[in-house]
Design a protein around this motif. Structure first.
Motif, mmCIF file in Angstrom:
data_model
loop_
_atom_site.group_PDB
_atom_site.id
_atom_site.type_symbol
_atom_site.label_atom_id
_atom_site.label_comp_id
_atom_site.label_asym_id
_atom_site.label_seq_id
_atom_site.Cartn_x
_atom_site.Cartn_y
_atom_site.Cartn_z
ATOM 1 N N THR A 1 -8.289 -4.796 4.491
ATOM 2 C CA THR A 1 -8.475 -4.142 3.857
ATOM 3 C C THR A 1 -7.823 -4.058 2.631
ATOM 4 O OG1 THR A 1 -10.770 -2.470 4.847
ATOM 5 C CG2 THR A 1 -9.813 -1.842 2.416
ATOM 6 N N ILE A 2 -8.026 -4.454 1.155
ATOM 7 C CA ILE A 2 -7.222 -4.784 -0.070
ATOM 8 C C ILE A 2 -7.659 -3.722 -1.464
ATOM 9 C CG2 ILE A 2 -6.583 -6.127 -1.383
ATOM 10 C CD1 ILE A 2 -6.857 -8.391 -0.166
ATOM 11 N N GLY A 3 -6.245 -2.438 -1.347
ATOM 12 C CA GLY A 3 -6.201 -2.302 -2.344
ATOM 13 C C GLY A 3 -5.616 -1.685 -3.435
ATOM 14 N N ILE A 4 -5.042 -0.466 -4.213
ATOM 15 C CA ILE A 4 -3.379 -0.708 -4.981
ATOM 16 C C ILE A 4 -3.258 0.633 -4.280
ATOM 17 C CG2 ILE A 4 -4.134 -1.932 -6.988
ATOM 18 C CD1 ILE A 4 -4.461 0.376 -8.723
ATOM 19 N N SER A 5 -1.768 0.999 -4.608
ATOM 20 C CA SER A 5 -1.306 1.925 -4.516
ATOM 21 C C SER A 5 -0.820 2.826 -5.358
ATOM 22 C CB SER A 5 0.572 1.773 -3.468
ATOM 23 O OG SER A 5 0.818 1.378 -5.506
ATOM 24 N N GLN A 6 -0.793 4.315 -4.378
ATOM 25 C CA GLN A 6 -0.965 5.407 -5.250
ATOM 26 C C GLN A 6 0.426 5.028 -7.352
ATOM 27 O OE1 GLN A 6 -2.378 8.423 -4.924
ATOM 28 N NE2 GLN A 6 -2.048 9.005 -7.060
ATOM 29 N N HIS A 7 1.082 4.755 -6.225
ATOM 30 C CA HIS A 7 2.358 4.904 -7.004
ATOM 31 C C HIS A 7 1.220 3.975 -8.958
ATOM 32 C CE1 HIS A 7 5.997 3.965 -9.506
ATOM 33 N NE2 HIS A 7 5.352 2.879 -9.122
ATOM 34 N N ALA A 8 0.850 2.910 -8.428
ATOM 35 C CA ALA A 8 0.610 1.941 -9.605
ATOM 36 C C ALA A 8 -0.575 3.253 -10.518
ATOM 37 C CB ALA A 8 -0.530 0.853 -8.777
ATOM 38 N N ILE A 9 -1.263 3.573 -9.567
ATOM 39 C CA ILE A 9 -2.021 4.851 -10.273
ATOM 40 C C ILE A 9 -1.506 5.699 -11.003
ATOM 41 C CG2 ILE A 9 -3.493 6.922 -9.984
ATOM 42 C CD1 ILE A 9 -5.194 3.977 -9.652
ATOM 43 N N ASP A 10 -0.629 5.780 -10.807
ATOM 44 C CA ASP A 10 0.521 7.040 -11.582
ATOM 45 C C ASP A 10 1.103 5.544 -12.608
ATOM 46 O OD1 ASP A 10 -0.007 8.800 -9.119
ATOM 47 O OD2 ASP A 10 2.349 8.193 -8.011
ATOM 48 N N GLU A 11 1.633 5.063 -12.315
ATOM 49 C CA GLU A 11 2.088 4.523 -13.626
ATOM 50 C C GLU A 11 1.090 4.457 -14.293
ATOM 51 O OE1 GLU A 11 5.660 3.228 -13.560
ATOM 52 O OE2 GLU A 11 5.970 4.502 -12.560
ATOM 53 N N PHE A 12 0.288 3.735 -14.480
ATOM 54 C CA PHE A 12 -0.972 2.779 -15.631
ATOM 55 C C PHE A 12 -1.524 3.800 -15.900
ATOM 56 C CE2 PHE A 12 0.621 -0.996 -12.990
ATOM 57 C CZ PHE A 12 1.091 -1.050 -14.304
ATOM 58 N N GLY A 13 -1.586 5.202 -15.141
ATOM 59 C CA GLY A 13 -2.880 6.116 -15.515
ATOM 60 C C GLY A 13 -4.481 5.721 -15.053
ATOM 61 N N GLU A 14 -5.875 6.498 -15.444
ATOM 62 C CA GLU A 14 -6.531 6.596 -15.291
ATOM 63 C C GLU A 14 -7.172 5.131 -15.148
ATOM 64 O OE1 GLU A 14 -10.543 9.505 -17.167
ATOM 65 O OE2 GLU A 14 -8.478 10.789 -16.243
ATOM 66 N N ILE A 15 -8.449 4.660 -14.258
ATOM 67 C CA ILE A 15 -9.278 3.846 -14.523
ATOM 68 C C ILE A 15 -10.043 4.089 -16.005
ATOM 69 C CG2 ILE A 15 -10.431 1.964 -13.750
ATOM 70 C CD1 ILE A 15 -7.798 2.076 -12.510
ATOM 71 N N ASN A 16 -10.536 2.594 -16.738
ATOM 72 C CA ASN A 16 -11.297 3.094 -17.326
ATOM 73 C C ASN A 16 -12.868 2.061 -16.984
ATOM 74 O OD1 ASN A 16 -10.182 4.499 -18.862
ATOM 75 N ND2 ASN A 16 -9.415 3.514 -20.474
ATOM 76 N N GLY A 17 -12.207 0.921 -16.521
ATOM 77 C CA GLY A 17 -13.553 0.072 -15.979
ATOM 78 C C GLY A 17 -12.706 -1.100 -14.605
ATOM 79 N N LEU A 18 -13.334 -2.062 -14.087
ATOM 80 C CA LEU A 18 -12.898 -2.793 -13.362
ATOM 81 C C LEU A 18 -14.262 -3.795 -13.005
ATOM 82 C CD1 LEU A 18 -13.470 -1.512 -9.760
ATOM 83 C CD2 LEU A 18 -13.988 -0.232 -11.422
ATOM 84 N N GLU A 19 -13.312 -5.008 -12.506
ATOM 85 C CA GLU A 19 -13.758 -6.091 -12.169
ATOM 86 C C GLU A 19 -13.802 -6.528 -10.401
ATOM 87 O OE1 GLU A 19 -13.385 -9.917 -14.402
ATOM 88 O OE2 GLU A 19 -13.667 -8.237 -16.668
ATOM 89 N N LEU A 20 -15.116 -6.147 -9.737
ATOM 90 C CA LEU A 20 -14.618 -6.663 -8.142
ATOM 91 C C LEU A 20 -14.364 -8.258 -8.336
ATOM 92 C CD1 LEU A 20 -15.908 -3.779 -6.901
ATOM 93 C CD2 LEU A 20 -13.516 -4.546 -6.858
ATOM 94 N N PRO A 21 -14.623 -8.973 -6.851
ATOM 95 C CA PRO A 21 -14.286 -10.136 -6.954
ATOM 96 C C PRO A 21 -15.626 -10.304 -5.946
ATOM 97 C CG PRO A 21 -13.251 -9.158 -4.818
ATOM 98 C CD PRO A 21 -13.023 -8.505 -6.177
#
Length: 124
Positions: free
Chosen positions: A19-39
């Motif tokens: 399973t692949i994802g992004i870390s809590q640190h990335a969220i803390d650094e970049f802020g709130e997600i506005n949208g995404l594209e998945l494979p």
């Protein structure tokens, strides 16, 4: 056990599936997600392939796979609720799952202890 990359992507191995994802640190650094594209599912990927895009208010982040394999599922819940990544990036906010993995590729990643040490080194 989870493994991490310097780009703050995590991998958790369960049996022959990762399973692949992004870390809590990335969220803390970049802020709130506005949208995404998945494979797309059933796509074969190799280390370094683009497997998604996360859109933040000030930046877009391309996610690259840290493992080779075949994408067997994506987290469809994220399409209607991308905030799951903000709320639970290392659990409910996972991005995709792959199989046919080569576990020797994990040698290029950090375990949780090494990743925490790496994060502390970034704060210096």
């Amino acid at each position: 056990m989870k493994y991490y990359t310097e780009d703050h992507v995590w991998v958790e191995i369960r049996g022959d599936e990762a399973t692949i994802g992004i870390s809590q640190h990335a969220i803390d650094e970049f802020g709130e997600i506005n949208g995404l594209e998945l494979p797309p599912e059933d796509e074969d990927v190799i280390v370094g392939d683009d497997i998604g895009l996360l859109e933040f208010a000030n930046d877009d982040i391309t996610i690259y796979t840290p493992l080779s394999g075949t994408i067997i599922s994506v987290n469809d819940d994220l399409e209607n609720s991308p905030e799951l990544i903000d709320e639970s990036p290392e659990d409910k906010g996972w991005l995709c799952k792959i199989t046919n993995i080569d576990e020797s590729e994990l040698a290029d990643m950090m375990n949780e202890t090494s990743y925490r040490k790496y994060l502390r080194s970034l704060k210096r």
